[in-house]
Motif scaffolding. Structure first.
Motif, mmCIF file in Angstrom:
data_model
loop_
_atom_site.group_PDB
_atom_site.id
_atom_site.type_symbol
_atom_site.label_atom_id
_atom_site.label_comp_id
_atom_site.label_asym_id
_atom_site.label_seq_id
_atom_site.Cartn_x
_atom_site.Cartn_y
_atom_site.Cartn_z
ATOM 1 N N UNK A 21 0.867 -1.058 -0.106
ATOM 2 C CA UNK A 21 -0.078 -0.036 -0.137
ATOM 3 C C UNK A 21 1.001 1.393 -0.034
ATOM 4 N N UNK A 22 1.901 1.357 0.967
ATOM 5 C CA UNK A 22 2.722 2.398 0.911
ATOM 6 C C UNK A 22 3.626 2.768 -0.134
ATOM 7 N N UNK A 23 4.251 1.536 -0.663
ATOM 8 C CA UNK A 23 5.072 1.528 -1.686
ATOM 9 C C UNK A 23 4.581 1.682 -3.027
ATOM 10 N N UNK A 24 3.499 1.158 -3.163
ATOM 11 C CA UNK A 24 3.126 1.061 -4.666
ATOM 12 C C UNK A 24 1.669 1.567 -4.937
ATOM 13 N N UNK A 25 0.650 1.031 -4.043
ATOM 14 C CA UNK A 25 -0.637 1.404 -4.465
ATOM 15 C C UNK A 25 -0.872 3.063 -4.066
ATOM 16 N N UNK A 26 -0.667 3.445 -2.891
ATOM 17 C CA UNK A 26 -0.758 4.792 -2.612
ATOM 18 C C UNK A 26 -0.151 5.888 -3.590
ATOM 19 N N UNK A 27 1.094 5.606 -3.816
ATOM 20 C CA UNK A 27 1.615 6.568 -4.709
ATOM 21 C C UNK A 27 0.938 6.525 -6.117
#
Ligand code: TRP
Length: 431
Positions: A21-27
């Motif tokens: 989530x933090x590394x791929x989805x959110x950005x």
């Protein structure tokens, strides 16, 4: 429409965790909200088949990943969100690219080499357990990308080689078949430098293979709480000053504003207990993830809603892919046959010099010869029969300018020199 096209694929294996989530989805979702980008996000389910032969897991993972991205705020109206396997143009292009890709280049692909290295170390045949799917993985990925001509491809560092291979294939293809035109844009890898990788429970990078993950939605807030309780700290007691340079703080920072993070660190230095710190971390994450988790549960309960969105996405994607694929097919020579005959007919009509035979009021037979623009070059004398006239036409066509000696029953039209006739006869004989 927006200027920069951004495309990325999400391999549908496993269940997303907080690190994803933090590394791929959110950005990716944040980037997709900018007016300047036209985003294509897709689930790489053909790629998933390379690593997984369990149909139930493939099915489950596609559903979970689609639900996760939608619940996390992906707007399918703005973003073209689709499944790779719903776009048959991908596999067609895959083959066309396969035919121009050097096997030697695939031999050097990291993923393949990793497998052969492991096999060799174990004393096995280097290709033991290697499928053609694994070997050709980079070509399928190039097809995913090139089919949509994106400018930027956001990926992790481990994927840079694949993007370079896609650029190589695109350049080769343009050179071989583009006829001076850029059929494919050379894509650029885009690495999010400022997105920190989230540490896991033990402080190493959060990863399923380290078994140190914090779940994103699965298991509800209870699972989140249980995982946070397992974050490794030290045995300092409440009241004792703590070092804020620790992975618990890094995880907190991934969700906090700058002020919240600064206060959290000061509190730890001032003696905030680990138990209370974890409680604050849980509250912070829960405040952001909680509402998404509700949407996630709702979507998981209604797969048909997800399916409908993905069908719309596939139609949008195909509307872009099909015209490009058509162009590419034609470029390599896979054309309709009637297109060839039409092109030839047109060329004959427009571009060729011509003999014309006719009969005049004096009862005699004549012919003349004009160039491609219709300019009169030669006029014949009268012949007693059409056959005689025809024989001379045949002789000129066959022998060219050599047939045009002093005795020939023709004269040059006004302003025409022998060279003009020679050029026109040559043009005719070249057909
Ligand atoms: N190979 C990528 C990964 O493992 C996923 C992927 C497949 C991809 N096709 C792609 C990423 C095209 C970017 C563009 O992460």
């Amino acid at each position: 429409m927006s200027s920069t096209r951004v495309l990325t694929g999400i391999t549908t294996s496993g269940t997303p965790h907080l690190g994803n989530y933090v590394g791929a989805i959110r950005p990716a979702i944040v980037a997709s909200q900018s007016q300047e980008t036209d985003c294509f996000f897709f689930m790489a389910d053909y790629h998933a088949l390379i690593k997984c032969d369990d149909p139930a897991r493939i099915e489950r993972s596609r559903l979970e990943i689609a639900a996760t991205w939608l619940a996390a705020g992906l707007d399918p109206e703005r973003v073209t969100f689709y499944r790779q396997s719903d776009v048959p143009e991908v596999t067609e292009l895959n083959w066309l690219l396969t035919c121009v890709t050097a096997k030697g280049q695939m031999n050097r692909a990291h993923a393949y080499k990793a497998s052969t290295d492991i096999n060799e170390a174990a004393g096995e045949d280097p290709d033991h357990g290697v499928t053609m799917g694994l070997f050709c993985y980079p070509i399928l990925m190039a097809a995913d990308i090139l089919l949509f001509n994106p400018h930027k491809v956001p990926v992790g560092r481990d994927q840079i080689q694949h993007i370079e291979m896609a650029r190589d294939v695109a350049a080769r293809f343009n050179h071989m078949f583009g006829a001076g035109k850029e059929l494919f844009i050379l894509p650029e890898a885009h690495i999010e430098e400022h997105v920190a990788t989230l540490p896991g429970l033990d402080g190493r990078k959060m990863s399923k293979s380290y078994d140190n993950t914090i779940p994103l939605f699965e298991g509800g807030s209870k699972a989140l709480k249980d995982a946070i309780a397992k974050i490794v700290t030290n045995s300092l007691l409440p009241g004792e000053p703590k070092d804020p340079e620790c992975h618990l703080v890094t995880i907190y920072e991934a969700f906090a504003t700058a002020e919240q993070a600064a206060k959290f660190k000061t509190d730890l230095i001032a003696g905030l207990g680990w138990g209370d710190a974890k409680k604050q971390l849980l509250e912070l994450i829960e405040s952001q993830i909680g509402p998404m988790r509700e949407r996630y549960a709702e979507l998981m309960a209604h797969p048909e809603r997800i399916e409908e969105l993905l069908q719309i996405g596939a139609a949008k994607a195909r509307a872009v892919a099909a015209p490009l694929l058509k162009e590419v097919r034609e470029a390599v020579g896979l054309r309709r046959m009637n297109a060839i005959s039409q092109a030839k007919e047109k060329a004959v009509k427009v571009a060729l010099p011509m003999f014309k035979q006719f009969r005049l009021a004096d009862g005699q037979f004549y012919f003349n010869f004009s160039d491609a623009t219709g300019r009169l070059l030669l006029e014949s004398q009268g012949f007693a029969s059409g056959k005689d006239a025809g024989q001379w036409v045949g002789k000129l066509k066959k022998e060219g300018i050599a047939a045009l000696d002093a005795d020939a029953p023709v004269k040059l039209a006004d302003g025409i020199v022998t060279d003009d006739v020679a050029v026109a006869l040559d043009a005719l004989s070249a057909v």
